[in-house]
Design a protein around this motif. Structure first.
Motif, mmCIF file in Angstrom:
data_model
loop_
_atom_site.group_PDB
_atom_site.id
_atom_site.type_symbol
_atom_site.label_atom_id
_atom_site.label_comp_id
_atom_site.label_asym_id
_atom_site.label_seq_id
_atom_site.Cartn_x
_atom_site.Cartn_y
_atom_site.Cartn_z
ATOM 1 N N LEU A 167 0.828 -1.203 0.000
ATOM 2 C CA LEU A 167 0.000 0.000 0.000
ATOM 3 C C LEU A 167 0.863 1.255 0.000
ATOM 4 O O LEU A 167 0.628 2.192 -0.774
ATOM 5 N N LEU A 168 1.876 1.267 0.846
ATOM 6 C CA LEU A 168 2.778 2.426 0.890
ATOM 7 C C LEU A 168 3.570 2.569 -0.417
ATOM 8 O O LEU A 168 3.802 3.683 -0.888
ATOM 9 N N GLY B 107 3.422 5.724 -2.912
ATOM 10 C CA GLY B 107 4.648 6.401 -3.337
ATOM 11 C C GLY B 107 4.802 6.429 -4.852
ATOM 12 O O GLY B 107 5.210 7.438 -5.433
ATOM 13 N N ALA B 108 4.465 5.308 -5.502
ATOM 14 C CA ALA B 108 4.563 5.260 -6.964
ATOM 15 C C ALA B 108 3.561 6.202 -7.617
ATOM 16 O O ALA B 108 3.872 6.862 -8.624
ATOM 17 N N THR B 109 2.369 6.296 -7.052
ATOM 18 C CA THR B 109 1.354 7.197 -7.604
ATOM 19 C C THR B 109 1.773 8.653 -7.447
ATOM 20 O O THR B 109 1.659 9.449 -8.384
ATOM 21 N N VAL B 110 2.264 9.012 -6.277
ATOM 22 C CA VAL B 110 2.700 10.396 -6.044
ATOM 23 C C VAL B 110 3.897 10.734 -6.931
ATOM 24 O O VAL B 110 3.941 11.814 -7.544
ATOM 25 N N GLY C 171 -0.424 14.916 -18.951
ATOM 26 C CA GLY C 171 -1.583 14.605 -18.124
ATOM 27 C C GLY C 171 -1.304 13.324 -17.345
ATOM 28 O O GLY C 171 -0.498 12.482 -17.755
ATOM 29 N N TYR C 172 -1.983 13.166 -16.224
ATOM 30 C CA TYR C 172 -1.764 11.975 -15.403
ATOM 31 C C TYR C 172 -3.095 11.354 -15.016
ATOM 32 O O TYR C 172 -4.018 12.054 -14.593
ATOM 33 N N THR C 173 -3.212 10.070 -15.191
ATOM 34 C CA THR C 173 -4.372 9.323 -14.709
ATOM 35 C C THR C 173 -3.868 8.213 -13.795
ATOM 36 O O THR C 173 -2.841 7.583 -14.061
ATOM 37 N N ILE C 174 -4.601 7.984 -12.729
ATOM 38 C CA ILE C 174 -4.212 6.947 -11.775
ATOM 39 C C ILE C 174 -4.520 5.585 -12.376
ATOM 40 O O ILE C 174 -5.624 5.336 -12.863
ATOM 41 N N ASP C 175 -3.544 4.698 -12.332
ATOM 42 C CA ASP C 175 -3.700 3.343 -12.838
ATOM 43 C C ASP C 175 -4.058 2.421 -11.674
ATOM 44 O O ASP C 175 -3.261 2.234 -10.762
ATOM 45 N N PRO C 176 -5.247 1.840 -11.677
ATOM 46 C CA PRO C 176 -5.645 0.986 -10.557
ATOM 47 C C PRO C 176 -4.797 -0.286 -10.438
ATOM 48 O O PRO C 176 -4.712 -0.870 -9.366
#
Length: 80
Positions: free
Chosen positions: A18-19, A23-26, A39-44
């Motif tokens: 989870l952490l 961290g990878a998303t941020v 542009g950035y979209t969150i990859d589930p």
């Protein structure tokens, strides 16, 4: 006995995943928006693979690493 150890290590692995996913998303957001002006979209899948992969890998490694200690009585472990 192994189920408790497996549950502990799996929970630790899921928390680590989870952490890592956070961290990878941020980091991905910061790099995409601030450095490359994209542009950035969150990859589930980052979240799924991070949490599940962390749980499986840390859970398996923890059980394999502690199986010799858990399988014998505590007195024998302390004597060694």
């Amino acid at each position: 006995m192994f189920q408790g150890v497996a549950a502990e290590f799996t929970a630790l692995g899921m928390l680590a995943g989870l952490l890592a996913a956070l961290g990878a998303t941020v980091a991905g957001y910061f790099l995409a928006r601030e450095v490359f002006n994209l542009g950035y979209t969150i990859d589930p899948w980052v979240w799924v693979v991070g949490i599940v992969g962390g749980g499986v890998l840390v859970g398996l490694a923890g059980v394999l690493a502690t199986r010799s200690v858990v399988s014998q009585p505590p007195v024998e472990t302390l004597r060694q």
